[in-house]
Enzyme design. Structure first.
Site, PDB file in Angstrom:
ATOM      1  N   ALA A  18      49.558  23.590  35.129  1.00  0.00           N
ATOM      2  CA  ALA A  18      48.410  24.199  34.461  1.00  0.00           C
ATOM      3  C   ALA A  18      48.857  25.121  33.335  1.00  0.00           C
ATOM      4  CB  ALA A  18      47.568  24.966  35.473  1.00  0.00           C
ATOM      5  N   GLY A  72       0.799  -1.218   0.000  1.00  0.00           N
ATOM      6  CA  GLY A  72       0.000   0.000   0.000  1.00  0.00           C
ATOM      7  C   GLY A  72       0.832   1.269   0.000  1.00  0.00           C
ATOM      8  N   SER A  79      45.009  22.149  34.936  1.00  0.00           N
ATOM      9  CA  SER A  79      43.948  22.753  34.124  1.00  0.00           C
ATOM     10  C   SER A  79      44.510  23.445  32.886  1.00  0.00           C
ATOM     11  CB  SER A  79      43.173  23.765  34.967  1.00  0.00           C
ATOM     12  OG  SER A  79      42.527  23.129  36.045  1.00  0.00           O
ATOM     13  N   LYS A 112      36.322  10.205  23.378  1.00  0.00           N
ATOM     14  CA  LYS A 112      36.127   9.475  22.130  1.00  0.00           C
ATOM     15  C   LYS A 112      37.226   8.438  21.941  1.00  0.00           C
ATOM     16  CE  LYS A 112      37.898  10.461  18.417  1.00  0.00           C
ATOM     17  NZ  LYS A 112      38.856   9.972  17.379  1.00  0.00           N
ATOM     18  N   HIS A 168      35.899  18.060  34.466  1.00  0.00           N
ATOM     19  CA  HIS A 168      35.299  19.310  33.994  1.00  0.00           C
ATOM     20  C   HIS A 168      35.829  19.720  32.623  1.00  0.00           C
ATOM     21  CE1 HIS A 168      34.904  19.716  38.392  1.00  0.00           C
ATOM     22  NE2 HIS A 168      36.212  19.635  38.437  1.00  0.00           N
ATOM     23  N   TYR A 198      38.303  17.500  26.698  1.00  0.00           N
ATOM     24  CA  TYR A 198      38.168  16.596  25.562  1.00  0.00           C
ATOM     25  C   TYR A 198      39.298  15.582  25.615  1.00  0.00           C
ATOM     26  CZ  TYR A 198      38.459  14.586  20.941  1.00  0.00           C
ATOM     27  OH  TYR A 198      38.529  13.687  19.907  1.00  0.00           O
TER      28      TYR A 198
END
EC number: 2.7.7.23
Length: 458
Positions: free
Chosen positions: A424, A12, A406, A352, A364, A367
């Site tokens: 840092a 249909g 950091s 990742k 925090h 990546y």
């Protein structure tokens, strides 16, 4: 054992869907409507499955795939359900029975169809019927008041006032004996207002020939509900999701609100799992014991082990999460990632294709990509791995007990040795020695009598 063939009617157009996409390809719970019907058909271990396709047929075949257990049968002209089954007739066995299903009725259960087939023989016909509180618009099942045998199916427009009060209706799903099917199909007529060959006309032939007609019914009305427009599709989506939630709650899962939850694949849960509102589970997801998934999370092809917590607004896909991990809020775990036990991944962190060993923390705004990270590593806020040079991806190795300050950039390929501390604000481009402080900064300078530039207000 009775041989079973399956014919699925999927030709249909679905005009009321108001879409160029064939109706049977519209998604329900993350996969095409037709895929649900095929999955259920396969649970019956049939001799063969014939899919009768028409409108958008090549696209239907492309999306579903030419699987070895499927026979694709083209219905060039859509001339009714009887005509559709007749196109599949050359592919069916001479013995056994044929189960007729509809490509736009996706939620009928395997147990319902098995019960239907159990009543089938090579000398009878079995119908799936259901009683509705409001049967308006459906063909009524008319039974003999004494024997309770089916006498006819009367369409709404042809029904008398007394027949319209009948609540039992025909769903269209039926089991037909292969030995008689060809003769019945040859004798169908298109002498009706639609000019089509109706499969349900076979029932009158069976009654006239004195062939027994049996019936069976589903556990829930929505199992036999079809999709003709997107409103009906949305209704079936919620029915399916609620049924899935009910099954999981019977197994001990706690939902904050089972009406605000979606599974678009397969979800397996251990004991004492808690799932908050608006969570979506796609593909194959396995949650261990005492796992907590907070609000607005998406998990796709994920294993989350015992005791782990996923905080709100986190996305995890094609990854493994160990025991007692803490993820989020607002974390993204991308494909190829493995988190060992007791790993912390905090807010606004993206990881990742990386392996993070136990007790490490990325808390925090970081990546981490293409990285092998050891145990008890601490990644400071804003630290990133620079894994792409514009042409190729490179790996970063961070060994056990490393502290990354950091706002650090680790330019791959690079290794940060065991026990190292990175100051840092550093940009690390070479391997670091074990157990030492490494930093790369320009010397801090203060300029006396310096004045900040100001706009000229004139």
């Amino acid at each position: 054992m009775l041989q079973v063939d399956v014919v699925i009617l999927a030709a249909g157009m679905g005009k009321r869907m108001c879409s160029s996409l064939p109706k049977v390809l519209h998604p329900l719970a993350g996969k095409p409507i037709l895929s649900h019907v095929l999955d259920i058909a396969r649970t019956l271990s049939p001799e063969r499955i014939c899919v009768v396709f028409g409108y958008g047929g090549e696209l239907v075949r492309q999306v579903i795939g030419d699987h070895s257990d499927l026979i694709w049968v083209k219905q060039a002209q859509q001339l009714g359900t009887g005509h559709a089954v007749k196109q599949a007739l050359p592919y069916l066995g001479n013995k056994g029975v044929t189960l007729v299903l509809f490509g736009d009725v996706p939620l009928v259960k395997s147990d319902t169809l098995k019960a239907l087939i159990e009543k089938a023989r090579e000398d009878n016909l079995v119908l799936l019927t259901v009683e509705l509180d409001n049967p308006t618009g459906y063909g009524r099942i008319v039974r003999d008041p004494v024997t309770n045998r089916i006498q006819a199916i009367v369409e709404e427009k042809d029904a008398s006032q007394s027949q319209k009060k009948i609540r039992e209706i025909n769903t269209g799903i039926m089991v037909l004996p292969n030995g008689r099917l060809g003769n019945w199909l040859d004798n169908l007529s298109d002498a009706n207002t639609q000019g089509e060959y109706y499969l349900t006309d076979i029932i009158a032939m069976a009654v006239d020939a004195g062939i027994p007609i049996e019936t069976s019914s589903p556990a829930s009305d929505w199992e036999v509900s079809g999709v003709n427009d997107k409103i009906q599709l949305s209704i079936l989506e919620r029915a399916h999701q609620q049924d899935t939630a009910n099954r999981l709650m019977e197994q001990g899962v706690m939902f904050a609100d089972p009406a605000r939850f979606d599974v678009r694949g397969r979800l397996v849960c251990g004991n004492d799992v808690e799932i908050d509102i608006n969570c979506i589970f796609e593909g194959n997801v396995r949650l261990g014991n005492n796992v907590k998934i907070h609000a607005n999370c998406i998990l796709r092809n994920v294993i989350v082990s015992d005791g782990s917590v996923v905080h709100p607004f986190s996305l995890i896909e094609d990854a493994e999460v160990g025991k007692n991990c803490r993820i989020g809020p607002y974390a993204r775990i991308r494909p190829g990632t493995q988190l060992d036990d007791a790993v912390h991944v905090g807010n606004f962190v993206e990881i990742k294709n990386s392996h993070i060993a136990s007790e490490s923390k990325v808390n925090h705004l970081s990546y981490v990509g293409d990285t092998e990270m050891g145990r008890r590593v601490n990644i400071g806020a804003g630290a990133i791995t620079c894994n792409y040079d514009g042409a190729f991806k490179h790996r970063t190795v961070i060994e056990d007990d490393v502290f990354i300050g950091s706002d650090t950039q680790l330019v791959a390929p690079v290794t940060v040795a065991r026990g190292s501390t990175i100051g840092a604000g550093s940009t690390i481009t070479r391997d670091t020695p074990e157990g030492q402080l490494t930093l790369s900064r320009t010397k801090q300078t203060s300029i006396a009598n310096w004045k900040r530039p100001r706009k000229d207000r004139n």
